[in-house]
Design a protein around this motif. Structure first.
Motif, PDB file in Angstrom:
ATOM      1  N   UNK A 135       0.922  -1.271  -0.037  1.00 26.46           N
ATOM      2  CA  UNK A 135      -0.133   0.031   0.100  1.00 26.46           C
ATOM      3  C   UNK A 135       0.727   1.294  -0.035  1.00 26.46           C
ATOM      4  N   UNK A 136       2.135   1.398   0.342  1.00 32.46           N
ATOM      5  CA  UNK A 136       2.925   2.626   0.558  1.00 32.46           C
ATOM      6  C   UNK A 136       3.613   2.946  -0.852  1.00 32.46           C
ATOM      7  N   UNK A 137       3.238   1.761  -1.901  1.00 36.43           N
ATOM      8  CA  UNK A 137       3.863   2.159  -3.374  1.00 36.43           C
ATOM      9  C   UNK A 137       2.883   3.019  -4.074  1.00 36.43           C
ATOM     10  N   UNK A 138       1.812   3.637  -3.568  1.00 34.52           N
ATOM     11  CA  UNK A 138       0.977   4.434  -4.205  1.00 34.52           C
ATOM     12  C   UNK A 138       0.755   5.758  -3.720  1.00 34.52           C
ATOM     13  N   UNK A 139       0.624   6.918  -4.665  1.00 34.53           N
ATOM     14  CA  UNK A 139       0.428   8.120  -4.453  1.00 34.53           C
ATOM     15  C   UNK A 139      -1.044   8.638  -4.795  1.00 34.53           C
ATOM     16  N   UNK A 140      -1.746   7.640  -5.479  1.00 28.46           N
ATOM     17  CA  UNK A 140      -3.015   8.015  -5.749  1.00 28.46           C
ATOM     18  C   UNK A 140      -4.061   6.856  -5.246  1.00 28.46           C
ATOM     19  N   UNK A 141      -5.399   6.970  -4.968  1.00 25.45           N
ATOM     20  CA  UNK A 141      -6.370   6.066  -4.573  1.00 25.45           C
ATOM     21  C   UNK A 141      -6.804   5.208  -5.916  1.00 25.45           C
ATOM     22  N   UNK A 142      -7.265   4.154  -5.504  1.00 30.71           N
ATOM     23  CA  UNK A 142      -7.419   2.987  -6.528  1.00 30.71           C
ATOM     24  C   UNK A 142      -8.493   3.537  -7.684  1.00 30.71           C
ATOM     25  N   UNK A 143      -9.378   4.426  -7.104  1.00 27.25           N
ATOM     26  CA  UNK A 143     -10.605   4.939  -8.069  1.00 27.25           C
ATOM     27  C   UNK A 143      -9.796   5.900  -9.244  1.00 27.25           C
ATOM     28  N   UNK A 144      -8.584   6.298  -9.206  1.00 23.40           N
ATOM     29  CA  UNK A 144      -7.756   6.947 -10.366  1.00 23.40           C
ATOM     30  C   UNK A 144      -7.387   6.147 -11.426  1.00 23.40           C
ATOM     31  N   UNK A 145      -7.344   4.677 -11.225  1.00 24.88           N
ATOM     32  CA  UNK A 145      -7.030   4.057 -12.264  1.00 24.88           C
ATOM     33  C   UNK A 145      -7.819   3.962 -13.251  1.00 24.88           C
ATOM     34  N   UNK A 146      -9.259   4.356 -13.000  1.00 21.75           N
ATOM     35  CA  UNK A 146     -10.370   4.597 -14.068  1.00 21.75           C
ATOM     36  C   UNK A 146     -10.456   6.103 -14.430  1.00 21.75           C
ATOM     37  N   UNK A 147     -10.534   6.950 -13.049  1.00 20.65           N
ATOM     38  CA  UNK A 147     -10.818   8.336 -13.405  1.00 20.65           C
ATOM     39  C   UNK A 147      -9.833   9.186 -13.841  1.00 20.65           C
ATOM     40  N   UNK A 148      -8.516   8.703 -13.881  1.00 24.05           N
ATOM     41  CA  UNK A 148      -7.610   9.634 -14.106  1.00 24.05           C
ATOM     42  C   UNK A 148      -7.319   9.800 -15.866  1.00 24.05           C
ATOM     43  N   UNK A 149      -7.892   8.654 -16.490  1.00 24.39           N
ATOM     44  CA  UNK A 149      -7.968   8.611 -17.948  1.00 24.39           C
ATOM     45  C   UNK A 149      -9.152   9.911 -18.408  1.00 24.39           C
ATOM     46  N   UNK A 150      -9.937  10.299 -17.606  1.00 24.48           N
ATOM     47  CA  UNK A 150     -10.893  11.127 -18.039  1.00 24.48           C
ATOM     48  C   UNK A 150     -10.860  12.617 -17.417  1.00 24.48           C
ATOM     49  N   UNK A 151      -9.835  12.684 -17.215  1.00 22.92           N
ATOM     50  CA  UNK A 151      -9.350  14.298 -16.592  1.00 22.92           C
ATOM     51  C   UNK A 151      -8.583  14.991 -17.728  1.00 22.92           C
ATOM     52  N   UNK A 152      -9.418  15.984 -18.501  1.00 18.89           N
ATOM     53  CA  UNK A 152      -8.843  16.570 -19.511  1.00 18.89           C
ATOM     54  C   UNK A 152      -7.267  17.162 -19.273  1.00 18.89           C
ATOM     55  N   UNK A 153      -6.522  16.925 -20.024  1.00 21.79           N
ATOM     56  CA  UNK A 153      -5.137  17.218 -19.988  1.00 21.79           C
ATOM     57  C   UNK A 153      -4.386  16.413 -18.921  1.00 21.79           C
ATOM     58  N   UNK A 154      -4.953  16.311 -17.793  1.00 21.22           N
ATOM     59  CA  UNK A 154      -4.599  15.381 -16.814  1.00 21.22           C
ATOM     60  C   UNK A 154      -4.160  13.887 -17.145  1.00 21.22           C
ATOM     61  N   UNK A 155      -4.888  13.474 -18.090  1.00 26.27           N
ATOM     62  CA  UNK A 155      -4.791  12.000 -18.629  1.00 26.27           C
ATOM     63  C   UNK A 155      -3.607  12.055 -19.261  1.00 26.27           C
ATOM     64  N   UNK A 156      -2.558  12.942 -19.219  1.00 27.65           N
ATOM     65  CA  UNK A 156      -1.250  13.058 -20.048  1.00 27.65           C
ATOM     66  C   UNK A 156      -0.497  12.158 -19.102  1.00 27.65           C
TER      67      UNK A 156
END
Length: 268
Positions: A135-156
């Motif tokens: 659990x210490x290897x991650x800087x973002x929560x599990x939901x970002x595994x999907x949500x991160x792809x749909x953030x404009x510009x942030x998906x880069x």
């Protein structure tokens, strides 16, 4: 100073290792035959193997669609080039080339959508598994595994942060060199190709759609073919990443989860 084994966390022991890698070594020495006890957290693991196979098949289909689109684009470009050079092109040939190009584009869209759905399901599953492994290897929560792809510009970059954490948590710690034994070349190459494809495709699609003269159409076709080639490369590299992460998680599931240090702050 970073851990001498994984190179991702601060060292906190006399031998220069972090708490995670030190705990892995202690667990391995504490059981007969080097076996690690299976903690209750491993009960929450779900195999990503079936999803990985489906993703690889769909990525292969997307790669084939890219090849067909490139071939159709080259054929259309040759017709435009012949006309630009003063030649006559039969109307039937024009219609055939246009229909073929549109059909390959529709096939690309279909395979892309199917691949995205299954890939996101696979990515979310391996992210949840990675939470159990470390659990210490991650800087973002599990939901970002999907949500991160749909953030404009942030998906880069957001999905890359998620996959990077998955890679770190899933990488083997029982081999010589520890987590350095899992080089990130496929991961970084895949992301570089994917970002380049996204950036180029936006301009290429606009240029081709707005083209009016023969020269503009030819330039548009050239750029679209370049994006298709990048998409093809990204699909092949994605297959390598999916297979590698799945194999690493299968190996980690056999070894068990290791005690982890304090959790880092995460993005909400």
């Amino acid at each position: 100073m970073l851990c001498s084994l994984c190179g991702t966390r601060q060292a906190g022991t006399a031998n220069g290792r972090c708490t995670v890698c030190a705990g892995a070594a202690d667990a391995g020495r504490g059981w007969a035959g080097g076996l690690v006890p299976t903690p209750s957290g491993l009960n929450h693991l779900r195999s990503p193997v079936g999803l990985a196979k489906a993703v690889c098949v769909l990525l292969g289909a997307a790669a084939v669609a890219d090849v067909l689109s490139i071939a159709a684009g080259v054929h259309a470009r040759m017709l435009y080039a012949d006309e630009a050079d003063g030649g006559r092109v039969d109307e039937v040939a024009w219609n055939h080339a246009d229909n073929l190009y549109r059909s390959t584009g529709a096939l690309q869209t279909l395979t892309f959508l199917a691949t995205v759905v299954i890939f996101l399901v696979w990515m979310h599953r391996v992210r949840l598994n990675a939470e159990v492994f470390d659990p210490s290897a991650h800087s973002m929560r599990p939901g970002w595994a999907i949500g991160g792809w749909f953030v404009p510009m942030g998906n880069l970059w957001l999905p890359h942060r998620v996959v990077s954490g998955i890679w770190t948590a899933s990488a083997p710690v029982d081999t010589p060199g520890g987590r350095f034994a899992a080089p990130r070349v496929p991961l970084n190459a895949w992301w570089a190709a994917l970002v380049a494809d996204q950036l180029l495709s936006r301009g290429a699609g606009r240029l081709y759609a707005d083209a009016e003269t023969g020269d503009e159409i030819i330039r548009g076709l050239d750029l679209v073919a370049a994006t298709d080639a990048l998409d093809l490369v990204a699909a092949v590299l994605a297959i390598l990443v999916v297979r590698r992460v799945t194999a690493m998680q299968s190996r980690r599931a056999e070894l068990g989860a290791f005690p982890a240090g304090p959790r880092p702050l995460r993005a909400h």
